[in-house]
Scaffold this active site. Structure first.
Site, PDB file in Angstrom:
ATOM      1  N   GLU A 191       1.885  10.581   1.786  1.00 20.53           N
ATOM      2  CA  GLU A 191       2.904  11.560   1.389  1.00 20.53           C
ATOM      3  C   GLU A 191       2.361  12.563   0.375  1.00 20.53           C
ATOM      4  OE1 GLU A 191       3.614   8.411  -1.879  1.00 20.53           O
ATOM      5  OE2 GLU A 191       2.539   8.661   0.027  1.00 20.53           O
ATOM      6  N   CYS A 229       2.528   2.577  -0.005  1.00 24.21           N
ATOM      7  CA  CYS A 229       1.942   1.865  -1.146  1.00 24.21           C
ATOM      8  C   CYS A 229       2.822   0.673  -1.543  1.00 24.21           C
ATOM      9  CB  CYS A 229       1.684   2.814  -2.312  1.00 24.21           C
ATOM     10  SG  CYS A 229       0.544   2.145  -3.551  1.00 24.21           S
ATOM     11  N   HIS A 242      -1.472   6.718   0.196  1.00 23.81           N
ATOM     12  CA  HIS A 242      -0.353   7.637  -0.048  1.00 23.81           C
ATOM     13  C   HIS A 242      -0.465   8.870   0.840  1.00 23.81           C
ATOM     14  CE1 HIS A 242       1.551   5.849  -3.661  1.00 23.81           C
ATOM     15  NE2 HIS A 242       0.332   5.422  -3.962  1.00 23.81           N
TER      16      HIS A 242
END
Length: 232
Positions: free
Chosen positions: A174, A90, A172
């Site tokens: 993650e 991001c 994102h």
């Protein structure tokens, strides 16, 4: 031999999602640089991998956050001059772009929630995939050194690579269900404000849980492919 991963963080309550766990599973020692708290990484000679997380800041806000200029210089040296391994998420994606001469600006339409991104055949996740998003800015022009691998209906540059040593995503990957369920009350409130709904965060969690198998597959494929390309 234990490898070292340095995570650049821009908000104190950003855990890095599943990435610290994935890195430790690979035998990495994981440490953090808190840019928003005035920390700088210092000597990077013992660092093998830099991971740059998201943040509420915008890449052009150097007057409000003077450390952004320094962070960009560090990223430029790490990726362009040293050709060292880098993952950007991001804001980390946008910082990579602007550090290498690309352009970042406000998105015409923000993306928030579980969205679809289409990846080219050169990506290890080729095709149309579900991802998690929360951004109001985007890469408008990729650096000359970068190759674009993914786009969505609202954002043309969702994934970039620089050689085989650096990749970054606007989305994102993650985040997983455990991550978003554990968000601080501040993040939950901000999500509700962004979506303009009192149950926006709760619905987002539900969507992430529903899409978790696809999200996990994408995260692991991108991460594992990158690790293999580094010889790790």
């Amino acid at each position: 031999m234990t490898r070292s991963a340095l995570v650049f963080r821009h908000m104190s309550d950003d855990t890095g999602g599943c990435f610290p766990h994935l890195l430790r599973q690979r035998g990495f020692d994981v440490s953090f640089t808190e840019w928003h708290m005035g920390e700088t990484p210092g000597d990077l000679s013992s660092v093998d991998l830099v991971v740059v997380l998201g943040g509420a800041q915008q890449v052009w806000e150097e007057t409000e956050h003077s450390w952004l200029a320094t962070e960009k210089a560090v990223i430029r040296d790490w990726v362009a001059m040293r050709a060292k391994p880098y993952i950007g998420l991001c804001l980390g994606h946008q910082l990579l772009a602007t550090s290498l001469g690309g352009e970042v600006g406000y998105a015409d339409t923000s993306e928030v929630g579980v969205c679809a991104v289409s990846f080219d055949d050169a990506s290890p996740v080729a095709g149309r995939r579900s991802v998690t998003q929360w951004h109001s800015a985007e890469v408008k022009r990729a650096p000359e050194a970068a190759r674009v691998h993914g786009s969505s209906d609202l954002c043309a540059i969702q994934m970039m690579t620089v050689g085989t040593h650096a990749y970054s995503t606007q989305f994102h990957h993650e985040w997983d269900a455990t991550t978003v369920r554990g968000w601080s009350s501040n993040w939950q409130t901000e999500m509700n404000k962004t979506i303009r709904s009192d149950d926006g965060y709760a619905r987002f969690v539900g969507h992430v849980e529903d899409a978790q198998p696809q999200l996990t597959s994408l995260t692991q494929t991108l991460f594992n492919t990158f690790m293999a390309e580094q010889g790790w």
